[in-house]
Motif scaffolding. Sequence first.
Motif, PDB file in Angstrom:
ATOM      1  N   THR A  99      41.635  28.902  44.771  1.00  0.00           N
ATOM      2  CA  THR A  99      42.213  30.163  44.329  1.00  0.00           C
ATOM      3  C   THR A  99      41.365  30.679  43.177  1.00  0.00           C
ATOM      4  OG1 THR A  99      44.421  29.412  44.949  1.00  0.00           O
ATOM      5  CG2 THR A  99      44.289  31.321  43.477  1.00  0.00           C
ATOM      6  N   THR A 101      41.025  33.615  40.351  1.00  0.00           N
ATOM      7  CA  THR A 101      41.801  34.603  39.614  1.00  0.00           C
ATOM      8  C   THR A 101      40.857  35.365  38.690  1.00  0.00           C
ATOM      9  OG1 THR A 101      43.720  33.127  39.684  1.00  0.00           O
ATOM     10  CG2 THR A 101      43.787  34.934  38.093  1.00  0.00           C
ATOM     11  N   ASP A 104      40.720  41.819  35.677  1.00  0.00           N
ATOM     12  CA  ASP A 104      39.916  43.014  35.885  1.00  0.00           C
ATOM     13  C   ASP A 104      39.791  43.840  34.615  1.00  0.00           C
ATOM     14  OD1 ASP A 104      39.183  42.801  38.673  1.00  0.00           O
ATOM     15  OD2 ASP A 104      41.308  43.046  39.103  1.00  0.00           O
ATOM     16  N   THR A 110      43.376  40.279  39.763  1.00  0.00           N
ATOM     17  CA  THR A 110      43.086  40.179  41.192  1.00  0.00           C
ATOM     18  C   THR A 110      42.952  38.706  41.525  1.00  0.00           C
ATOM     19  OG1 THR A 110      41.917  42.290  41.203  1.00  0.00           O
ATOM     20  CG2 THR A 110      41.471  40.807  43.031  1.00  0.00           C
ATOM     21  N   GLN A 111      43.506  38.320  42.665  1.00  0.00           N
ATOM     22  CA  GLN A 111      43.455  36.918  43.057  1.00  0.00           C
ATOM     23  C   GLN A 111      43.070  36.820  44.528  1.00  0.00           C
ATOM     24  OE1 GLN A 111      47.118  34.386  42.988  1.00  0.00           O
ATOM     25  NE2 GLN A 111      46.097  33.535  41.191  1.00  0.00           N
ATOM     26  N   PHE A 112      42.135  35.905  44.811  1.00  0.00           N
ATOM     27  CA  PHE A 112      41.710  35.623  46.174  1.00  0.00           C
ATOM     28  C   PHE A 112      41.949  34.147  46.471  1.00  0.00           C
ATOM     29  CE2 PHE A 112      39.032  39.225  44.945  1.00  0.00           C
ATOM     30  CZ  PHE A 112      39.264  40.079  46.006  1.00  0.00           C
ATOM     31  N   ARG A 113      42.332  33.876  47.708  1.00  0.00           N
ATOM     32  CA  ARG A 113      42.537  32.501  48.158  1.00  0.00           C
ATOM     33  C   ARG A 113      41.539  32.209  49.274  1.00  0.00           C
ATOM     34  NH1 ARG A 113      47.825  32.335  50.403  1.00  0.00           N
ATOM     35  NH2 ARG A 113      46.906  32.370  52.464  1.00  0.00           N
ATOM     36  N   TYR A 114      40.822  31.115  49.125  1.00  0.00           N
ATOM     37  CA  TYR A 114      39.883  30.660  50.138  1.00  0.00           C
ATOM     38  C   TYR A 114      40.554  29.505  50.879  1.00  0.00           C
ATOM     39  CZ  TYR A 114      36.622  33.329  47.276  1.00  0.00           C
ATOM     40  OH  TYR A 114      36.011  34.334  46.571  1.00  0.00           O
ATOM     41  N   ARG A 144      38.752  34.254  53.391  1.00  0.00           N
ATOM     42  CA  ARG A 144      39.207  34.640  52.057  1.00  0.00           C
ATOM     43  C   ARG A 144      40.321  35.670  52.232  1.00  0.00           C
ATOM     44  NH1 ARG A 144      36.039  37.904  47.260  1.00  0.00           N
ATOM     45  NH2 ARG A 144      36.332  39.648  48.683  1.00  0.00           N
ATOM     46  N   ILE A 145      41.433  35.442  51.515  1.00  0.00           N
ATOM     47  CA  ILE A 145      42.597  36.312  51.603  1.00  0.00           C
ATOM     48  C   ILE A 145      42.914  36.851  50.221  1.00  0.00           C
ATOM     49  CG2 ILE A 145      45.059  36.403  52.136  1.00  0.00           C
ATOM     50  CD1 ILE A 145      44.502  33.963  54.014  1.00  0.00           C
ATOM     51  N   LYS A 146      43.143  38.162  50.110  1.00  0.00           N
ATOM     52  CA  LYS A 146      43.551  38.728  48.835  1.00  0.00           C
ATOM     53  C   LYS A 146      45.034  38.438  48.628  1.00  0.00           C
ATOM     54  CE  LYS A 146      43.485  42.711  45.863  1.00  0.00           C
ATOM     55  NZ  LYS A 146      43.064  44.063  45.619  1.00  0.00           N
TER      56      LYS A 146
END
Length: 148
Positions: A99, A101, A104, A110-114, A144-146
């Motif tokens: 994850t 984080t 911005d 903003t957070q992305f999950r791989y 990758r998911i936002k």
Amino acid sequence: MPANTGFGVLTIGKDVSIDVTLPSGQVLNIDRVTSFDKKQETTSLNSKGMDGIHRFAEIPDGWTGSIGIDRGGHSLDDFFAALEADYYATGTLNNVRITETIEDTDGTVTQFRYDGVAMKFADAGKSQPDAYVTQQLSWKASKRIKVL
């Protein structure tokens, strides 16, 4: 905290943090992360039509990257020793989740999950006098998911 250059506000590396979540739900303790690199992978499609039109597409094909670390303890050594021992005992490998984080420049997060992350201890470190032991993880993710 973002950097205001006088010509616009830019994200700096201190604005980013990462967590590696194990299949058990526990977070892998990675102290002293010095870098996080990520790149989208794609499969290229090319078509040269008889009508003279070239048609191109880039199909998402996962993500790759690396994590730089200044060694502060044995948690990574323990993790990869257990991963290897489990593989030889059961023949099974379990992927992790990363994850990312980002704080911005406008103050939002903003957070992305791989997901489906396979990690490799690309460099477990070089020990020498009067120098930090630096380590490098490399990884590949299915997608990758936002999140935020």
